[in-house]
Design a protein around this motif. Sequence first.
Motif, PDB file in Angstrom:
ATOM      1  N   PRO A  48       0.821  -1.213   0.000  1.00 35.96           N
ATOM      2  CA  PRO A  48       0.000   0.000   0.000  1.00 35.96           C
ATOM      3  C   PRO A  48       0.853   1.261   0.000  1.00 35.96           C
ATOM      4  N   THR A  49       0.302   2.311  -0.564  1.00 32.23           N
ATOM      5  CA  THR A  49       0.954   3.622  -0.544  1.00 32.23           C
ATOM      6  C   THR A  49       0.093   4.673   0.135  1.00 32.23           C
ATOM      7  N   VAL A  50      -1.160   4.325   0.465  1.00 31.03           N
ATOM      8  CA  VAL A  50      -2.075   5.266   1.121  1.00 31.03           C
ATOM      9  C   VAL A  50      -2.697   4.587   2.331  1.00 31.03           C
ATOM     10  N   ARG A  51      -2.673   5.281   3.479  1.00 30.75           N
ATOM     11  CA  ARG A  51      -3.296   4.779   4.693  1.00 30.75           C
ATOM     12  C   ARG A  51      -4.104   5.895   5.330  1.00 30.75           C
ATOM     13  N   ALA A  52      -5.228   5.504   5.957  1.00 31.51           N
ATOM     14  CA  ALA A  52      -6.146   6.504   6.523  1.00 31.51           C
ATOM     15  C   ALA A  52      -5.819   6.865   7.964  1.00 31.51           C
ATOM     16  N   GLY A  53      -4.912   6.123   8.617  1.00 29.77           N
ATOM     17  CA  GLY A  53      -4.559   6.420   9.995  1.00 29.77           C
ATOM     18  C   GLY A  53      -5.525   5.823  11.004  1.00 29.77           C
ATOM     19  N   ALA A  54      -6.057   4.637  10.689  1.00 26.83           N
ATOM     20  CA  ALA A  54      -7.019   3.976  11.568  1.00 26.83           C
ATOM     21  C   ALA A  54      -6.391   2.752  12.216  1.00 26.83           C
ATOM     22  N   ASP A  55      -7.163   2.129  13.115  1.00 24.30           N
ATOM     23  CA  ASP A  55      -6.750   0.891  13.765  1.00 24.30           C
ATOM     24  C   ASP A  55      -7.878  -0.120  13.596  1.00 24.30           C
ATOM     25  N   LYS A 324       6.981  -5.322   0.400  1.00 23.98           N
ATOM     26  CA  LYS A 324       6.224  -6.287  -0.393  1.00 23.98           C
ATOM     27  C   LYS A 324       5.508  -7.247   0.543  1.00 23.98           C
ATOM     28  N   PHE A 325       4.169  -7.217   0.525  1.00 26.57           N
ATOM     29  CA  PHE A 325       3.422  -8.132   1.394  1.00 26.57           C
ATOM     30  C   PHE A 325       1.993  -8.278   0.897  1.00 26.57           C
ATOM     31  N   GLY A 326       1.377  -9.374   1.277  1.00 24.21           N
ATOM     32  CA  GLY A 326       0.003  -9.664   0.914  1.00 24.21           C
ATOM     33  C   GLY A 326      -0.968  -9.213   1.986  1.00 24.21           C
ATOM     34  N   GLY A 327      -1.961 -10.047   2.304  1.00 23.95           N
ATOM     35  CA  GLY A 327      -2.924  -9.673   3.325  1.00 23.95           C
ATOM     36  C   GLY A 327      -4.254 -10.370   3.144  1.00 23.95           C
ATOM     37  N   TYR A 328      -5.276  -9.848   3.829  1.00 27.30           N
ATOM     38  CA  TYR A 328      -6.597 -10.467   3.828  1.00 27.30           C
ATOM     39  C   TYR A 328      -7.681  -9.396   3.800  1.00 27.30           C
ATOM     40  N   ALA A 356       4.209 -12.563  10.362  1.00 23.67           N
ATOM     41  CA  ALA A 356       4.612 -12.077   9.040  1.00 23.67           C
ATOM     42  C   ALA A 356       5.864 -11.231   9.075  1.00 23.67           C
ATOM     43  N   GLY A 357       6.306 -10.818  10.268  1.00 26.76           N
ATOM     44  CA  GLY A 357       7.470  -9.957  10.377  1.00 26.76           C
ATOM     45  C   GLY A 357       7.152  -8.487  10.226  1.00 26.76           C
ATOM     46  N   MET A 358       5.871  -8.158  10.002  1.00 19.05           N
ATOM     47  CA  MET A 358       5.406  -6.781   9.856  1.00 19.05           C
ATOM     48  C   MET A 358       3.890  -6.802  10.020  1.00 19.05           C
ATOM     49  N   SER A 359       3.268  -5.636  10.027  1.00 20.43           N
ATOM     50  CA  SER A 359       1.811  -5.574  10.088  1.00 20.43           C
ATOM     51  C   SER A 359       1.323  -4.364   9.299  1.00 20.43           C
ATOM     52  N   ASP A 360       0.054  -4.420   8.923  1.00 13.99           N
ATOM     53  CA  ASP A 360      -0.577  -3.310   8.207  1.00 13.99           C
ATOM     54  C   ASP A 360      -2.044  -3.285   8.615  1.00 13.99           C
ATOM     55  N   TYR A 361      -2.304  -2.778   9.810  1.00 14.65           N
ATOM     56  CA  TYR A 361      -3.611  -2.859  10.460  1.00 14.65           C
ATOM     57  C   TYR A 361      -4.292  -1.506  10.383  1.00 14.65           C
ATOM     58  N   ASP A 362      -4.731  -1.142   9.177  1.00 12.45           N
ATOM     59  CA  ASP A 362      -5.248   0.191   8.892  1.00 12.45           C
ATOM     60  C   ASP A 362      -6.155   0.066   7.663  1.00 12.45           C
ATOM     61  N   PHE A 363      -6.885   1.130   7.352  1.00 15.28           N
ATOM     62  CA  PHE A 363      -7.562   1.198   6.064  1.00 15.28           C
ATOM     63  C   PHE A 363      -6.482   1.545   5.050  1.00 15.28           C
ATOM     64  N   SER A 364      -5.941   0.502   4.394  1.00 14.32           N
ATOM     65  CA  SER A 364      -4.736   0.639   3.585  1.00 14.32           C
ATOM     66  C   SER A 364      -5.033   0.356   2.126  1.00 14.32           C
ATOM     67  N   LEU A 365      -4.540   1.196   1.246  1.00 13.03           N
ATOM     68  CA  LEU A 365      -4.838   1.107  -0.181  1.00 13.03           C
ATOM     69  C   LEU A 365      -3.567   0.998  -1.011  1.00 13.03           C
ATOM     70  N   ARG A 366      -3.597   0.087  -1.967  1.00 12.76           N
ATOM     71  CA  ARG A 366      -2.511  -0.028  -2.944  1.00 12.76           C
ATOM     72  C   ARG A 366      -3.098   0.091  -4.348  1.00 12.76           C
ATOM     73  N   THR A 367      -2.289   0.483  -5.299  1.00 12.87           N
ATOM     74  CA  THR A 367      -2.772   0.703  -6.657  1.00 12.87           C
ATOM     75  C   THR A 367      -3.018  -0.625  -7.379  1.00 12.87           C
ATOM     76  N   VAL A 368      -3.991  -0.568  -8.282  1.00 14.21           N
ATOM     77  CA  VAL A 368      -4.374  -1.728  -9.090  1.00 14.21           C
ATOM     78  C   VAL A 368      -4.538  -1.268 -10.535  1.00 14.21           C
ATOM     79  N   ARG A 369      -4.109  -2.101 -11.466  1.00 15.03           N
ATOM     80  CA  ARG A 369      -4.407  -1.893 -12.870  1.00 15.03           C
ATOM     81  C   ARG A 369      -5.192  -3.100 -13.381  1.00 15.03           C
ATOM     82  N   LEU A 370      -6.285  -2.837 -14.087  1.00 11.63           N
ATOM     83  CA  LEU A 370      -7.062  -3.887 -14.731  1.00 11.63           C
ATOM     84  C   LEU A 370      -6.657  -3.889 -16.202  1.00 11.63           C
ATOM     85  N   VAL A 371      -5.925  -4.894 -16.614  1.00 13.65           N
ATOM     86  CA  VAL A 371      -5.362  -4.920 -17.961  1.00 13.65           C
ATOM     87  C   VAL A 371      -5.942  -6.084 -18.754  1.00 13.65           C
TER      88      VAL A 371
END
Length: 375
Positions: A48-55, A324-328, A356-371
Amino acid sequence: MRSRLLGIAGGVVVALVSCTACVGASAPAHRQTSSAGAPLRLEVADAPTVRAGADGDLWPNCWASDGALYAAYGDGKGFGGAPSDIGVTRITGTPETGLHGTNLAQGNELGQVWSGAGYTRKPTGMACVGNRKYLAIEDLAPDFNKAPASTIASSTDGVHWKWDTTKPMFSGGVFTTVMFLDYGKADREAPGDYVYAYGLDGNWRDSYSHVVPDPTQLFLARVPRNAVQDRAKWEFYQGSSRGKPVWGSAIADKRPVLTDTRRSPQGNSVISQGGIVYVPALRTYVYTSWSENTFEFYAAPQPWGPWRHTNSVDFGAYPWTTAKFGGYGLSLPSKFIAPNGRTAWLQSNVCPCAPAGMSDYDFSLRTVRLVGSVR
């Protein structure tokens, strides 16, 4: 959802028809190039490159008539305040201009636990229909391996919620993970007078303890727009006849619109609680699922299919890095899909409790391209 999550191989069945050719199409999207004649696929950023600052996590969401995004979280504080097993927020702004979130309701203001001590409430789907918001909430076992009951609450302002306090809408682990089909702002892209919802049986993702069967099938239901909370008005997809869907009120007669029996390298199922959204510019429906170590993407020309597995994105085994990481809990908020349907933002989470060695517990957004091509 503070749980340990893991996560491709096997066979895909689409609308009850074997699709063994789909198996070879499972290479990671970010390792492939696209061509004009290639089938539709989703290419996602490594992080992700954008986060809303939530928990919190999960964040099923819908685009409301007031222009805001309403999103529900599990196991967190949302945008401040006391921790809760569930909460609803209002998020304004865009990924490009910045996001601002406000807590609206938590815990007992949203629903109740039906299944006894130790179970907690988790949001699984949201729908904004006209001026009304709907929130699907399931009971989840303490080890997150069973979801026996669920109900739907409604609100006009996101603050005050109502639901049937006498019984859950779905029980016995049948259709208890409810995910509304996202038809854009205030559901305005929806055809006809129905709200559509997808459901999983047993659990919201692989049931690690195997106390219930792992979900491998995605089911579909519809309900009149003015009767979403009336369980008697729900109809379930029961297959097709002469190319048209057959609907019936008996939940026992429901048939899957998608069956995927593949397993991840860790042995996990790949059908999970995610999001289903209609992309108007492409006239296609996209289901975003996961096994955690992989993202799983599917596309269809109609809500009932035929569904095709477009591609997987494999983030590898733990440990991950913040680069670089996945998620749910994947979703593509319709508010953030470009008018041409070719770019979007994907929400996902990694729990701090996971190895996982890290966490991303936020409203987190990463870019997507539909090709590629949708036909």
